[in-house]
Design an enzyme around this catalytic site. Structure first.
Site, short mmCIF file in Angstrom:
data_model
loop_
_atom_site.label_atom_id
_atom_site.label_comp_id
_atom_site.label_asym_id
_atom_site.label_seq_id
_atom_site.Cartn_x
_atom_site.Cartn_y
_atom_site.Cartn_z
N PHE A 126 1.76 5.62 0.63
CA PHE A 126 1.77 6.44 1.74
C PHE A 126 0.30 7.56 1.59
O PHE A 126 -0.19 8.32 2.58
CB PHE A 126 2.84 7.46 1.94
N ALA A 143 0.88 -1.10 0.05
CA ALA A 143 -0.10 0.00 -0.02
C ALA A 143 0.86 1.13 -0.07
O ALA A 143 1.96 1.37 0.64
CB ALA A 143 -1.07 0.08 1.39
N CYS A 155 -3.59 10.13 -6.68
CA CYS A 155 -3.42 9.59 -8.04
C CYS A 155 -4.69 9.85 -8.98
O CYS A 155 -4.58 9.99 -10.20
CB CYS A 155 -3.52 8.09 -8.11
N GLU A 190 5.84 2.35 4.58
CA GLU A 190 6.73 2.49 5.75
C GLU A 190 6.82 4.09 6.28
O GLU A 190 7.44 4.43 7.28
CB GLU A 190 8.05 2.16 5.31
#
Length: 602
Positions: A237, A235, A370, A264
């Protein structure tokens, strides 16, 4: 101060004496000088901690591991994220490689995530990735045999739980802290993911197969949709809750088990969502969460027990993940980058409403969507186009840039200093190559958050001197690059055909929109435009999960979409059973050496 009060209250309730807002800017063990600075910072804020109200949140961040410090310097230790494996949070080992997480509003260190390498541990101690996959594999036989209505019922209860405002606020808090988006936008992040959970709770009808009886005497055929096994998700951020919820709810609804690797940079939302689901009764091992970066991703791509992988992110990463995953025999669905165009028919579009919609879609979430509108194509007279551009600039100036926890903020920080530096470099390159920067958001300073990754709304006009020629390639980097920042590029063209031609020439195809009051123009646009998701007077046409997310061209790898019918197809495979049952005729003719031709008399 809201961020500080809520965060310190959570840590105090957890019995933690560690500040998250450490002064270090590296992932290394803090030096004595850094530790002294942290102690001073801690003591200055201790009174604020003591006076802050108790947290209203359900959990005390059980996914944070607080190492015991030496020399009684507990307050100097930065917490580490835990993996969630087989229903429990696992603290990392002392030898674990770590990745720092920074608050994008301050660039101060929040915590670390462990790197979950694959195949790097000794045979006596499997790696976190290996344990997570093993737990998912062990849970699969029981979970896949759990009746579909039971699986649906659990997800229905999950959706009902996520509807509670205080629950969504808790998730949104961690999103804003780690990712930076405004609280209101973070709440929307959770809500759009919740809608996918709701859709997954009625998956039974989407999983129904086909059947036909009497293909020959006593011969029937039935097709079933069956789960794949262990699936995995990687996935991004920019939507820490929503895109995680695009992945594992539908996967487990269809009978699979799951290993999720959240970003992360902002992993807490995924850990919290998973904890909620297990507390509602999900069996251990059905959903597992591990942390890491590229080496962890490589392990997911090559692990023989993982059958399918979902990814959302950049083109470079997505193309790599699709290629390597496919080479290792896995199904891969990958949503990649975008350069979404909005066409405005200046002659008949609702001017005020259209400008507000464009500004919101371009600069919301700091442009880190996006589906952000990053290009506006104005159709009509050049002078009129300049007038529209000026009004867009004036509307953009009204947006407030700041920390996502502050009331009234519209545009938060970018996720990292690198993201900010890249965006500022592209803006300068576009100016150097002849663009007019009508509104420059570089250098914006947010009081109290001077170290944050802030860029204000930026408007770049590529048609300030003449119409853009639809027959010539557009080479300015403000147009060619996916900047992923609050940057809007404006073009002006003479006709709708020119606008369609320019939009279709762009390699991406995630989404597009037209603003017009002409039904004829709208119909022409919807039929001739190539992008996979089209809005007519809708700036961000992301479909609700009854449908699928249908970006195309360079915005996707593979041909199976997220959620909706496409998602069910991705997480299941067909099994077809042909049976021969004869009654009162012995065993019947069970075939010979020649090709069987059913229902035909020889």
């Amino acid at each position: 101060m809201r961020m500080l009060r809520a965060n310190t209250a959570i840590l105090r309730r957890a019995g933690c004496r560690h500040q998250l807002f450490a002064a270090s800017t590296t992932a290394a063990i803090p030096s004595n000088q850094q530790q002294n600075r942290r102690r001073q910072h801690h003591h200055q804020q201790q009174q604020q901690r003591n006076n802050s109200s108790s947290s209203k949140f359900k959990y005390d961040a059980p996914w944070l591991h607080h190492p015991t410090a030496s020399n009684n310097n507990d307050d100097d230790e930065t917490p580490m994220m835990k993996n969630f494996i087989n229903g429990v949070f696992e603290p990392p080992t002392s030898t674990t490689t770590t990745i720092p997480i920074y608050d994008p509003s301050t660039n101060k260190l929040l915590s670390y995530v462990p790197e979950s390498h694959y195949g790097s541990s000794s045979q006596e101690e499997p790696s976190a990735l290996e344990r997570a996959v093993a737990a998912a594999k062990a849970a699969y036989p029981s979970w896949s045999n759990t009746p579909v209505q039971t699986r649906q019922r659990l997800l229905l209860e999950y959706a009902h739980f996520l509807h509670r405002k205080e629950v969504r606020e808790e998730i949104a808090y961690w999103i804003t802290l780690e990712q930076g988006k405004t609280t209101a936008d973070a709440m929307g992040d959770v809500w759009r993911g919740l809608e996918v959970v709701e859709a997954a709770s009625r998956v039974g009808s989407e999983m129904m197969g086909d059947s036909l009886q009497n293909l020959a005497s006593g011969l029937d055929t039935v097709s079933y949709r069956v789960p794949l096994g262990v699936c995995a998700g990687i996935a991004p951020f920019n939507f820490p809750a929503m895109i995680a919820l695009w992945m594992y709810p539908l996967a487990i609804a269809t009978g699979n088990t799951y290993v999720l690797k959240p970003t992360e940079k902002a992993p807490s939302a995924s850990l919290l969502l998973t904890k909620y689901l297990h507390d509602l009764g999900l069996p251990p091992g059905v959903v597992n969460v591990i942390h890491g970066s590229k080496s962890t991703v490589d392990g997911i791509l090559t692990h023989p027990d993982i059958k399918a992988i979902s990814f959302v992110g950049s083109n470079k990463a997505g193309e790599y993940i699709h290629d390597v995953g496919s080479q290792n025999g896995k199904r891969v669905q990958a949503n990649l980058g975008a350069k979404n165009h909005a066409t405005v028919m200046m002659v008949d579009a609702d001017r005020g409403a259209t400008i507000k919609a464009i500004v919101g879609a371009a600069f919301g979430a700091a442009g880190q969507r996006c589906m952000a509108l990053s290009v506006v194509v104005l159709v009509g007279d050049l002078e009129e186009g300049q007038s529209w551009a000026n009004e867009i600039v004036e509307e953009a100036k009204l947006l407030k840039v700041g920390n996502g926890f502050e009331e009234g903020v519209d545009v938060g920080p970018l996720i990292s200093k690198d993201a900010k530096d890249r965006a500022e470099t592209i803006i300068q390159q576009s100016i150097d190559e002849g663009a007019e920067c009508m509104l420059d958001g570089r250098g914006v300073v947010v009081e109290g958050f001077e170290g944050g990754n802030f860029i204000g709304p930026t408007v770049i006009n590529l048609s300030h001197q003449q119409h853009t020629d639809s027959n010539q390639p557009i080479t300015n980097p403000a147009y060619t690059e996916e900047i992923f920042a609050p940057v809007l590029t404006i073009l002006t063209v003479p006709t709708l055909d020119d606008a369609i031609s320019i939009s279709n020439a762009n390699p991406y195809g995630n989404g597009t929109a037209i603003f017009t009051s002409s039904g004829g123009a709208a119909r022409k646009y919807r039929y001739e435009i190539e992008a996979g998701q089209v809005g007519i007077n809708v700036p961000i046409p992301v479909p609700l999960p009854f449908f699928s997310f249908t970006g195309n061209k360079a915005s996707i790898r593979g041909d199976v979409n997220f959620y909706g019918k496409g998602g069910v197809s991705f997480f299941t495979q067909w099994k077809t059973v042909t049976s021969n049952w004869q009654y009162g005729n012995g065993g019947g003719d069970l075939g010979g050496v020649t090709m069987p031709v059913l229902g035909k008399k020889q």
